[in-house]
Design an enzyme around this catalytic site. Structure first.
Site, PDB file in Angstrom:
ATOM      1  N   HIS A 214      29.584   4.178  51.820  1.00  0.00           N
ATOM      2  CA  HIS A 214      28.524   5.076  51.368  1.00  0.00           C
ATOM      3  C   HIS A 214      29.033   6.518  51.228  1.00  0.00           C
ATOM      4  CE1 HIS A 214      25.130   7.847  52.558  1.00  0.00           C
ATOM      5  NE2 HIS A 214      24.653   7.324  51.452  1.00  0.00           N
TER       6      HIS A 214
ATOM      7  N   GLU B 152      30.779   6.814  48.045  1.00  0.00           N
ATOM      8  CA  GLU B 152      29.798   6.875  46.954  1.00  0.00           C
ATOM      9  C   GLU B 152      29.365   8.330  46.699  1.00  0.00           C
ATOM     10  OE1 GLU B 152      25.515   7.307  46.748  1.00  0.00           O
ATOM     11  OE2 GLU B 152      25.664   5.314  47.674  1.00  0.00           O
ATOM     12  N   HIS B 153      29.082   9.062  47.777  1.00  0.00           N
ATOM     13  CA  HIS B 153      28.722  10.483  47.610  1.00  0.00           C
ATOM     14  C   HIS B 153      29.858  11.268  46.966  1.00  0.00           C
ATOM     15  CE1 HIS B 153      25.027  11.412  50.216  1.00  0.00           C
ATOM     16  NE2 HIS B 153      25.048  10.099  50.054  1.00  0.00           N
TER      17      HIS B 153
ATOM     18  N   GLU C 149      21.472  12.754  55.956  1.00  0.00           N
ATOM     19  CA  GLU C 149      20.824  11.582  55.353  1.00  0.00           C
ATOM     20  C   GLU C 149      20.491  10.561  56.443  1.00  0.00           C
ATOM     21  OE1 GLU C 149      22.955   9.781  52.091  1.00  0.00           O
ATOM     22  OE2 GLU C 149      21.466   8.186  51.857  1.00  0.00           O
TER      23      GLU C 149
END
Lengths: 438, 444
Positions: free
Chosen positions: B68, B71-72, B148
């Site tokens: 993840h 991904e950012h 997040e």
């Protein structure tokens, strides 16, 4: 280098042909008006019906009655009790959504062409002959009370409640349309019948349809569903006075990340400067990575996962709001950065480059909304609810493009009011204390 | 009789076959990149997606959250794009872009006007191989993913509870580790972790291109060959090898207290088989079982526990089945105020046993099959949804054929299949029972 060229080319090429959004105005034999986009390629219809007024029509002391009433529409109607109604919907593979909010009650229906007549009959019964059986009332009341209790330990809901209380004075907007534990516990069947009578009438309905149906059939359908409703209901809500003042209001709540909602007075949807304000917000804080708030708070400083601002033009009050969440030891810095951005845009406005980028995005994204019958039916209702003309879609991008830099920056001077910007912060924020007075 | 039944089945299935054939095209580029095109010419819009067969369950031990995090970071600089330029260009073209990560995949997408597909592919192909990260990117964006996690998980007792349940369900498989990562491991993720994951997984022969909307397969093929076809396959891409679950032989319980809980409930998960290529029948039966048990107002749990016994405010049953490895079948009961979680759990178990004993109600089964058939008609209104269905399935080990045959398999499930699936999966020894509770009472 290659990419810079690609960017410039993209920037100056006109956007492609529109989707064929050919809207017909339909008048039913019974005199109801609807907007229709015929799209015969898939054998179903999306029908969107909206009744203006919504939860703001709650009788004083009966907060929650419109929400509870709306939730009960699918819990038994006509000959069918709650379970029989649900079974019937499944047999027909039709889906009906009933949702009440501050300004309206929306009915979102989707049904197959092959079972259209039966689905319409079921929808008619739900809207015109809800049973409000006692056992259904108690069951749904318990669900609503559970939601109300959940909100009491949900930081976002707590922030919403505090902000609305500070913003909207004694208007219904100041309190949750769900009502309180006390108000909902006290609601009677008669209160629900009254809420139904107040909300559903021919003088406040707007209708949009898209899919495999022609104008004549749609006329027959809307007469069947809505024709027997009374001409008028309760008087419409009155204008709210946006009374919010600047400063910080801390709502103590033990959780690792503080949640903030911020805002002040905004601009009405039919205000001549609405598009200038809309473009300004695109630059400041609308979704997307390029906004000033996302760049300053998230990308450069890593203070949050999400920071947004948005115009909130409700039917009876316009505000300008935003939200951010940051760990308790970092929220104070996020608040400072947002305040600075608010001051900067008020003082200096935006640049030509920023305004052009906002125009490119908004005009380019607009045609992408019209993909699918369900989306189109929703847009048709939204346009009518806002009083827009039937040819609006073709002119909307011109209105966006017509805003000049001078106009935008003149609007920025009055739209952004750093001194009136209220932050409601829910959490245990370090370095923030309540300064606002209500 | 038999003949009539056969005809009915054919008619029922007809629309499903029709749309699948007419809208979807599948081919593979020379470098191994698979391509799926889902056509819908009603509006001049396309959605362009690249799905990687790499998700959080493919992470090396100790680096949870790195899939993840990467991904950012794909929105930062490449050899030819400045940091943030990717999204800026999408936006300047009226488009929207984003990305998402799950256990079995990471996907990137843009929605734009159909004539901007070329530009989107050019940029997406670029960041498949050419990201250029700085230490500052790592430090700042790591704060963003921690916020997040704060927003999604730390601020939400239901999410924290869900993490503990999952971790207890899986004894040996990475599905027990949260997608976003454990906080203490996220805090230590560094440049090496990120680039190692990128090098190991981001290549055309580990990716699927899914384009939906106003575009033809020929157009997609031409552009895909131009932008993605020139990237060499990575011969070092490894087959996905994950630690497998041993037999689960012990019933587990998770009691989670949090003062922010306002509504207590019982959540139960059972280890369950997933959809496998050419072998989806058990999963289809479980999917129907979930609908029958807890799919809405008419379902068995709702009927018994909300309407008849009035013990519950809410009940539900969930199973998706689209997963590379063993998945779960979940049930939940939210009791009425004043009913203890123990009593709610006992009622739930009693009603589950009763369901197996009673057998399936034929009318309920017919209604669900009607709904399944209709959902394929409604699905055509949302072509991006169909595109997502393919992306998810193909990164979960399934083929295009498996996706296309799935609605037919659902139609073919029998009452006996459902009961057999219930008996096989609703086993206490394969289950985790969780209580989400308010703060523990402090005795005075």
């Amino acid at each position: 280098m290659k990419h810079v060229v690609a960017f410039l080319v993209a920037a100056f090429v006109a956007f492609p042909a529109w989707a064929e959004v050919d809207i017909q105005e339909v008048t039913s034999p019974g005199g109801l008006k609807a907007w229709l986009v015929e799209e015969p390629s898939i054998p179903f219809v999306a029908l969107e019906i909206q009744f203006q007024g919504g939860a703001s029509l709650d009788v004083p002391g009966k907060r929650g009655s419109t929400i509870l009433m709306t939730s009960l529409l699918e819990e038994g109607a006509g000959e069918l009790d709650a379970r029989a109604f649900a079974r019937r919907g499944e047999e027909l593979a039709a889906s009906f959504g009933f949702d009440a909010s501050d300004d309206n009650i929306s009915v979102t229906a989707r049904f197959l062409t092959e079972t259209q007549d039966e689905a319409i009959e079921l929808l008619r019964a739900a809207l015109q002959e809800p049973r409000f059986d006692d056992d259904a009332i108690e069951r749904v009341r318990r669900q609503l009370l559970t939601n109300i209790r959940s909100d009491e330990t949900d930081p976002r809901a707590l922030a919403r409640r505090a902000f609305d209380a500070a913003a909207y004075g004694d208007h219904p907007y100041a309190t949750s349309p769900d009502g309180t534990e006390d108000s909902v516990s006290a609601l009677t069947r008669d209160d629900l019948v009254t809420a139904h009578h107040n909300a559903f009438a021919r003088d406040r309905v707007v209708i949009g349809a898209a899919g495999n149906i022609d104008a004549e059939t749609l006329g027959r359908v809307i007469d069947a569903v809505l024709g027997d409703l009374p001409e008028s209901g309760a008087p419409m809500p009155t204008q709210a006075e946006v009374s919010i003042t600047g400063g910080i209001e801390v709502v103590p709540f033990d959780t690792p990340q503080s949640v903030a909602i911020f805002g002040h007075a905004g601009v009405e949807r039919d205000h001549p400067d609405f598009f200038a304000a809309y473009l300004l917000n695109q630059v400041l804080g609308a979704g997307g990575f390029e906004s000033r708030l996302t760049q300053e708070v998230r990308v450069k400083r890593g203070l949050t996962y999400g920071v947004y601002s948005y115009l909130s033009p409700k039917d009876y009050a316009a505000t300008y709001q935003g939200s951010v969440s940051s760990a308790n030891d970092r929220i104070a810095e996020a608040v400072d950065v947002i305040r600075d951005e608010w001051s900067k845009i008020a003082e200096n406005g935006v640049t030509e480059e920023e305004l052009n980028a906002a125009k490119l995005y908004l005009t380019g994204a607009y045609p992408l909304r019209f993909d699918g019958n369900s989306n189109i039916a929703g847009i048709l209702v939204g346009m009518q609810a806002q009083g827009l003309p039937i040819d609006y879609i073709a002119t909307r991008n011109d209105k966006v493009n017509a805003v000049t830099l001078e106009e935008a920056n003149a609007v920025a001077k009055w739209l952004y009011q750093p001194d009136n910007l209220r932050f409601v912060v829910v959490g245990t924020p370090e370095g923030l204390e309540t300064t606002a007075s209500n | 009789m038999l003949r009539r039944a056969l005809i009915a089945a054919t008619v029922l299935c007809a629309p499903v076959v029709a749309w699948a054939d007419e809208m979807v095209t599948h081919f593979t580029l020379d470098n191994g990149m698979e391509v799926v095109v889902v056509e819908d010419h009603r509006a001049p819009v396309v959605q362009h997606m690249v799905w990687y067969r790499a998700g959080s369950a493919d992470e090396p031990a100790g680096t949870s959250g790195v899939a993840h995090f990467l991904e950012h970071l794909l929105f930062k600089a490449t050899d030819t794009l400045e940091s943030g330029e990717f999204s800026r260009v999408v936006s300047a073209n009226g488009g929207q872009d984003n990305a998402f990560t799950s256990y079995d995949y990471t996907a990137y997408f843009q929605r734009v006007a159909a004539d901007r597909l070329d530009l989107m592919m050019q940029m997406e192909a670029d960041r498949m191989r050419n990201i250029r990260l700085t230490e500052d990117d790592i430090l700042t964006e790591r704060q963003v993913i921690l916020e997040e996690r704060n927003q999604r998980t730390e601020n939400n007792p239901r999410a924290l509870f869900g993490e503990q349940l999952n971790a207890s369900q899986y004894l040996n498989h990475r599905y027990g580790v949260p997608i976003i990562g454990w906080k203490h491991e996220m805090e230590r993720l560094d440049m090496d972790d990120v680039l190692a994951f990128y090098e190991a997984h981001y290549a055309p022969n580990n990716a699927i291109l899914v384009v939906s909307g106003d575009v033809t397969p020929e157009e997609v093929r031409t552009l895909a060959e131009q932008h993605y076809g020139v990237i060499p396959a990575n011969p070092d891409i490894q087959p996905r090898a994950r630690s497998e679950e041993p037999p689960q032989n012990a019933e587990r319980r998770v009691i989670f207290h949090d003062p922010r809980v306002s509504t207590e409930y019982v959540s139960r998960s059972y280890i369950a088989p997933e959809r496998n290529p050419g072998d989806q029948e058990k999963a289809a039966a479980l999917r129907i079982l979930a609908e029958l048990l807890g799919g809405g107002t008419t379902s068995y749990l709702t009927e018994k526990l909300q309407f008849e016994e009035q013990i519950a405010i809410y009940t539900g049953a969930f199973y998706s089945g689209t997963s590379l490895d063993e998945t779960t079948f979940d049930v939940v009961i939210v009791p009425q105020p004043g009913i203890a979680l123990e009593d709610a759990e006992a009622a739930l178990d009693r009603v589950l046993a009763q369901f197996i004993e009673d057998g399936v109600d034929t009318e309920a089964m017919d209604r669900i099959k009607m709904q399944v058939r209709a959902s394929e008609i409604y699905a055509r209104d949302n072509v991006d949804g169909i595109a997502n269905r393919y992306g998810r399935a193909m990164t979960s080990g399934l083929t295009v054929e498996d996706v296309q045959v799935w609605p037919d398999l659902l139609q073919a499930v029998t009452e006996e299949d459902v009961i057999e699936a219930a008996r096989a999966v609703l086993r206490p020894e394969g289950s985790v029972t969780g209580y989400l509770m308010k703060a523990a009472e402090v005795s005075q």
